[in-house]
Design an enzyme around this catalytic site. Sequence first.
Site, PDB file in Angstrom:
ATOM      1  N   ASP A   1       3.294  -3.669   1.684  1.00  0.00           N
ATOM      2  CA  ASP A   1       3.382  -3.511   0.738  1.00  0.00           C
ATOM      3  C   ASP A   1       4.339  -4.382   0.538  1.00  0.00           C
ATOM      4  O   ASP A   1       5.805  -4.152   0.289  1.00  0.00           O
ATOM      5  CB  ASP A   1       2.687  -2.312  -0.221  1.00  0.00           C
TER       6      ASP A   1
ATOM      7  N   TYR B   1       8.202   6.918   6.263  1.00  0.00           N
ATOM      8  CA  TYR B   1       7.997   5.934   4.624  1.00  0.00           C
ATOM      9  C   TYR B   1       9.032   7.529   3.892  1.00  0.00           C
ATOM     10  O   TYR B   1       7.995   8.660   4.002  1.00  0.00           O
ATOM     11  CB  TYR B   1       6.086   6.174   4.022  1.00  0.00           C
TER      12      TYR B   1
ATOM     13  N   TYR C   1      -2.359   4.386   5.877  1.00  0.00           N
ATOM     14  CA  TYR C   1      -2.750   3.843   4.193  1.00  0.00           C
ATOM     15  C   TYR C   1      -1.844   5.393   3.153  1.00  0.00           C
ATOM     16  O   TYR C   1      -2.564   6.367   3.433  1.00  0.00           O
ATOM     17  CB  TYR C   1      -3.639   3.463   3.837  1.00  0.00           C
TER      18      TYR C   1
END
Length: 414
Positions: free
Chosen positions: A218, A284, A356
């Site tokens: 992102d 992440y 996501y």
Amino acid sequence: MSLIDDARALLATGPLCDACLGRPVADRSFGLTNTERGRALRTAVALDDDDPFEEPEADCWVCEGICDRFDELADRVVEALGETELYTYQVGTRIPPLVEENERLLRLDAGFEEDAGEPLKTEVNREVGRRVGAELGAEVDFERPDVQFLIDLTGEDVDVQVQRNSVTIYGRYRKLQRDIPQTEWEKFDESVEELVAPPFLSAFRGTEAVFHGAGREDVDALMLNSGRPFALEIKQPRRRDADLDELAEAVNTGTDGKVEVTDLAFATYDIVERVKEHDATKTYRATVDFDDSVSEADFEAALAELDDTTIEQRTPHRVSHRRADLVRERTVLSIDGTLEDDLTATIDVHGEGGLYIKELISGDEGRTEPSLAGLLGVGATVRTLDVIDVQGVDEPFLTEEYQVNREGTPVSGE
């Protein structure tokens, strides 16, 4: 019929140069050029007929003089190259339609099959090509050469078109500042592509640099640790070699700490598709804010529920304007976290490509099931998101042939 009889039939069609005499029987004798083959046949016919040897007519009715111009055409190719470096090359030719028809008629008039021997185009490519290679000291490559030449003989003058194939660099990038997209986007002043590409474009003297990432984080996410794989494609380069360590240094010291590149390597062109199609697992780290207090026990239970679980994610609201509205299944390979206080947590997620993370945390109004927010019964928002690791593209990046071709210094036209 014997070769001598075939040669006699070919000579009966009209004046032929040695190359056009030898070419229709190129598949029946080996180790000679077509010119040498034709010369030998012409001599054999004269001896067999007990006639004096006669030199070929100046004006060959088939090739119309093309086969006498190999040296000239090679010179035109080298001249067209200009100051362009290359390790490998390939020569192609566009033959006038009238000459191609002459080729067909020669074989038919002499009683041959239409595809007998070798086409004129193949001979021109080979004979001009070997002269070009000798002049430049470069190697021929029929797969993806550094430079491709097309000799167009269909006009009044010779036109040599030069296609400089891309130089492709593989590497990894780290994005150390938020609000930087991977590629150019009018909403932002700069991108990873725009920060990385200029030194490469200058070093290789290309016309354009195209950035290909193995996925993308992102805009507001950092890309840390080992970085994300990418391929940089330099279009129409006039230089084919550069010091990649120096280029990495130029990027890393010239972007004000926003982006860094590592592990740079020259790569074959297929790395572009391999990078673009690479469905890597990613790790992440998210800083998460909760709308209400969360207990340690509930937090640990929710993470345990998500660990090694397949998630159904409908295309998130935030990207639905540019992506198809689909439900995708992705697996949370592992998840761990620390509750910093009852309203804040740090969470590490290792997931399949395409998972996501923001929606895994927030639930996206029920579009992601299960989610951390849904399991806790508390609203959850990702405040910051960092990509910690992206699985790399399988090595090697360079084929053995490519490495051999890159040994030494590239040659250059003048």
